[in-house]
Write a protein that holds these residues in place. Structure first.
Motif, PDB file in Angstrom:
ATOM      1  N   LEU A 120       0.730  -1.178   0.070  1.00  0.00           N
ATOM      2  CA  LEU A 120      -0.061  -0.034   0.013  1.00  0.00           C
ATOM      3  C   LEU A 120       0.853   1.199   0.076  1.00  0.00           C
ATOM      4  N   VAL A 121       2.094   1.344   0.550  1.00  0.00           N
ATOM      5  CA  VAL A 121       2.934   2.121   0.872  1.00  0.00           C
ATOM      6  C   VAL A 121       3.880   2.654  -0.491  1.00  0.00           C
ATOM      7  N   THR A 122       4.078   1.577  -1.214  1.00  0.00           N
ATOM      8  CA  THR A 122       4.935   1.512  -2.511  1.00  0.00           C
ATOM      9  C   THR A 122       4.180   1.424  -3.685  1.00  0.00           C
ATOM     10  N   HIS A 123       2.988   1.068  -3.807  1.00  0.00           N
ATOM     11  CA  HIS A 123       2.237   0.989  -5.023  1.00  0.00           C
ATOM     12  C   HIS A 123       0.992   1.844  -5.076  1.00  0.00           C
ATOM     13  N   CYS A 124       0.755   2.415  -6.283  1.00  0.00           N
ATOM     14  CA  CYS A 124      -0.523   3.260  -6.702  1.00  0.00           C
ATOM     15  C   CYS A 124      -1.634   2.575  -6.054  1.00  0.00           C
ATOM     16  N   SER A 125      -2.655   2.922  -5.434  1.00  0.00           N
ATOM     17  CA  SER A 125      -3.765   2.424  -5.006  1.00  0.00           C
ATOM     18  C   SER A 125      -4.648   2.210  -6.121  1.00  0.00           C
ATOM     19  N   THR A 126      -4.551   2.939  -7.266  1.00  0.00           N
ATOM     20  CA  THR A 126      -5.499   2.907  -8.579  1.00  0.00           C
ATOM     21  C   THR A 126      -5.058   1.961  -9.599  1.00  0.00           C
ATOM     22  N   CYS A 127      -3.538   2.135  -9.912  1.00  0.00           N
ATOM     23  CA  CYS A 127      -3.217   1.401 -11.136  1.00  0.00           C
ATOM     24  C   CYS A 127      -2.127   0.408 -10.666  1.00  0.00           C
ATOM     25  N   THR A 128      -1.789   0.245  -9.312  1.00  0.00           N
ATOM     26  CA  THR A 128      -1.115  -0.905  -8.559  1.00  0.00           C
ATOM     27  C   THR A 128       0.244  -0.782  -9.225  1.00  0.00           C
ATOM     28  N   ARG A 129       0.748   0.308  -9.704  1.00  0.00           N
ATOM     29  CA  ARG A 129       2.155   0.296 -10.225  1.00  0.00           C
ATOM     30  C   ARG A 129       2.857   0.835  -9.145  1.00  0.00           C
ATOM     31  N   PRO A 130       4.257   0.378  -9.381  1.00  0.00           N
ATOM     32  CA  PRO A 130       5.109   0.725  -7.879  1.00  0.00           C
ATOM     33  C   PRO A 130       5.441   2.362  -8.418  1.00  0.00           C
ATOM     34  N   CYS A 131       5.677   3.228  -7.181  1.00  0.00           N
ATOM     35  CA  CYS A 131       5.926   4.545  -7.460  1.00  0.00           C
ATOM     36  C   CYS A 131       6.802   5.065  -6.295  1.00  0.00           C
ATOM     37  N   VAL A 132       7.942   5.874  -6.564  1.00  0.00           N
ATOM     38  CA  VAL A 132       8.770   6.308  -5.712  1.00  0.00           C
ATOM     39  C   VAL A 132       8.552   7.760  -5.145  1.00  0.00           C
ATOM     40  N   ASN A 133       7.770   8.541  -5.934  1.00  0.00           N
ATOM     41  CA  ASN A 133       7.498   9.777  -5.549  1.00  0.00           C
ATOM     42  C   ASN A 133       5.694  10.072  -5.578  1.00  0.00           C
ATOM     43  N   PRO A 134       5.278   9.068  -4.716  1.00  0.00           N
ATOM     44  CA  PRO A 134       3.657   9.138  -4.817  1.00  0.00           C
ATOM     45  C   PRO A 134       3.031  10.233  -4.286  1.00  0.00           C
ATOM     46  N   LEU A 135       1.625  10.685  -4.408  1.00  0.00           N
ATOM     47  CA  LEU A 135       0.847  11.526  -3.818  1.00  0.00           C
ATOM     48  C   LEU A 135       0.034  11.047  -2.691  1.00  0.00           C
ATOM     49  N   PRO A 136      -0.305  11.478  -1.596  1.00  0.00           N
ATOM     50  CA  PRO A 136      -1.068  10.852  -0.482  1.00  0.00           C
ATOM     51  C   PRO A 136      -2.229  11.253  -0.733  1.00  0.00           C
ATOM     52  N   CYS A 137      -3.096  10.336  -0.065  1.00  0.00           N
ATOM     53  CA  CYS A 137      -4.637  10.316  -0.264  1.00  0.00           C
ATOM     54  C   CYS A 137      -5.011  11.599   0.600  1.00  0.00           C
ATOM     55  N   PRO A 138      -6.095  12.655   0.151  1.00  0.00           N
ATOM     56  CA  PRO A 138      -6.067  13.713   1.194  1.00  0.00           C
ATOM     57  C   PRO A 138      -7.054  13.320   2.319  1.00  0.00           C
TER      58      PRO A 138
END
Length: 549
Positions: A169-187
């Motif tokens: 959950l903290v390393t992959h996009c919750s929508t597309c499930t792709r890994p991301c290193v500079n993600p946006l948090p949920c508001p």
């Protein structure tokens, strides 16, 4: 049925605070931009600088941020590395989550699913070469409407719902499930991240709307594996789901192959109608599993009640929940869990890190230990393609477990029966085909008696001994040419396999030639053999290298 247009979580507000006042969030993005600069991710550094300014970074600190922007842009212009400091950071990140995510993210960003060249007007996720059929002994499935060539893409579909393990959950996009290193948090919560603004908007307008306020409790109580129960609800509230189910129950009068299709005859992968009619055989659940599922459904229904986002009226205001409504919600959640469990597909990145997704169209594909198709997944997109020539009217299958060339029969059944309640009766199981190391290189079919034999030629030894004196010169010459073509195809197949062993890429031209050569291999030989299995495995490698499109 369309949703009511709930008042979604506003991406312009974080915890009820306007963006321009989120100084702490702005500082977080600014600090991360420094890390992105250190590890040489200059585009992401600039993205984080823009986000820091957008999310209320203090005015008195902005000159420092602008200086970082200029430094990053200068490095980009010169196209040089950030010297020794970047190298030092990279060495110290070799075993970190950030380094691993960065590598995975670059891979997935480069990988994209293909586009169906001739989409099926009745099943948009599939090719026009596919149609739904029904068998009393195994239910619905796909068959070919025409001859299909190897490498042909037969379906591309976005998952209806997805559940990722807590570690992702903290390393992959919750929508597309792709890994991301500079993600946006949920508001609205601190449990999930998004890889981009577009994914954040989509995520907040889909299933994360229902789970945002309760996800922390779901994780705390260990319910993430059954979160699919409310993921399938998407943006619908309780009254909508009940109304929808009452209408969908009337569809059961339709023929089995018509289930899931709407009034216009379309099987829409984004519609709950296609999900509702997926396989749900509670008889396959052990008694302990049914009890556990009912208890989890009760707990999830209670959490949804506390969220005040599920039991609402037409104006989206919370309403009192009666005992009958609560029990109906429990039933809906348990049925959703059963559908998801029996029709989902699992992808493992590591031993315990898992992504589970539901594809309404792909779920109709039946299993075979000797499948004619294979599939790949990029993010929430999955596509499937032919790995060998398929004749019109032949069933289109994939393997739910490692195929016969990898696992022996007893191991396959040990995986199929407990999970899918399937006792496979494909040819590989009925004839107990051995695994790859124990197969002959080729099994040719005699043109006369149609019996297989384990050497390259047009006739088996017995038939050739009887017929060779009867053949005229032209016929013998044609047979020699065909035999040479089969040998040439096998030689080319070996060369392509050797290239893969030596980690050499296959060109588009070589891929097309490989598919042409497969015409002779599959026409004049039969399963099981190492040559045919090698060709099918080559198709999988070609799919990963995006040679199918």
């Amino acid at each position: 049925m369309q949703s009511l247009g709930f008042p979604r979580i506003d991406p312009a507000m974080y915890g009820g605070v306007a963006l321009e006042k989120c100084g702490a969030l702005g500082k977080g993005f600014a600090n991360r931009s420094a890390v992105m600069l250190d590890i040489g991710e200059y585009e992401k550094c600039l993205e984080d600088i823009n986000l820091a300014l957008e999310y209320g970074y203090p005015e008195e600190l902005r000159p420092k941020l602008e200086a970082r922007r200029l430094k990053c842009q200068e490095i980009q212009r010169q196209k040089v590395s950030n010297c020794s400091h970047r190298n030092f950071v990279n060495k110290n990140l070799e075993s970190s989550i950030l380094k691993e995510c960065l590598t995975k993210m670059k891979f997935f960003q480069a990988q994209k699913p293909p586009v169906i060249k001739d989409p099926n007007p009745c099943i948009p996720a599939c090719s026009s070469a596919v149609k739904v059929s029904y068998w009393p002994n195994k239910g619905r499935g796909f068959v070919a409407t025409r001859d299909i060539k190897p490498g042909e893409v037969l379906g591309v579909e976005r998952s209806f719902a997805v559940v990722v393990s807590q570690e992702l959950l903290v390393t992959h996009c919750s929508t597309c499930t792709r890994p991301c290193v500079n993600p946006l948090p949920c508001p609205g919560c601190s449990q999930v991240v998004f890889c981009s603004k577009s994914c954040r908007v989509k995520g907040l307008s889909e299933d994360h709307w229902l789970e945002c306020k309760i996800l922390n409790s779901v994780l705390f109580h260990g319910l993430e594996t059954v979160a699919c129960s409310y993921k399938l609800l998407k943006t619908w509230n309780f009254s909508q789901i009940k109304s929808m189910q009452n209408k969908l129950k009337m569809d059961k009068a339709l023929l089995p192959e018509q289930l899931g299709f709407d009034k216009s005859g379309v099987y829409d992968s984004s519609s709950f109608q296609s999900v509702y009619h997926l396989r749900q055989d509670l008889g396959t659940f052990p008694f302990e599993g049914v009890i556990s599922g009912c208890m989890n459904a009760f707990r999830l229904a209670r959490l949804l009640e506390l969220s005040k986002r599920f039991f609402v009226d037409e104006s989206v205001k919370p309403v009192p929940v009666t005992k009958e409504d609560f029990l109906d919600a429990c039933k809906i959640l348990f049925n959703n869990y059963a559908k998801f469990t029996q029709s989902s597909f699992r992808s493992r990145e590591e031993e315990i890190l898992e992504v589970v997704e539901l594809y309404p169209a792909k779920s109709l594909i039946n299993h075979s230990c000797s499948p004619v198709m294979s599939s790949k997944r990029f993010g929430r997109e999955s596509f499937w393609y032919a790995v060998r020539p398929v004749a019109a009217g032949e069933e289109l299958t994939i393997s739910y477990v490692p195929d016969f060339s990898i696992q022996p029969k007893q191991e396959r059944r040990g995986n199929l029966v407990p999970v899918y309640n399937i006792v496979c009766s494909c040819q590989a199981c009925e004839e107990s085909w051995p695994t790859l190391p124990h197969l002959p290189e080729i099994m040719c079919l005699c043109m006369n008696c149609k019996e297989p034999f384990s050497n390259v030629g047009m006739y088996c030894q017995e038939c050739w001994g009887r017929l060779r004196e009867e053949l005229d010169i032209m016929k013998a010459f044609e047979l020699r040419i065909m035999s040479d073509k089969v040998k040439s195809a096998l030689d080319f197949l070996r060369r392509m396999a050797n290239k893969l062993v030596q980690v050499e890429p296959i060109s588009k031209q070589e891929f097309r030639h490989l598919c042409q050569m497969s015409e002779f291999i599959f026409k004049y030989s039969t399963f099981p053999s190492q040559a045919l299995i090698s060709f099918m495995k080559l198709m999988d490698i070609c799919a990963e290298q995006e040679l199918l499109w």
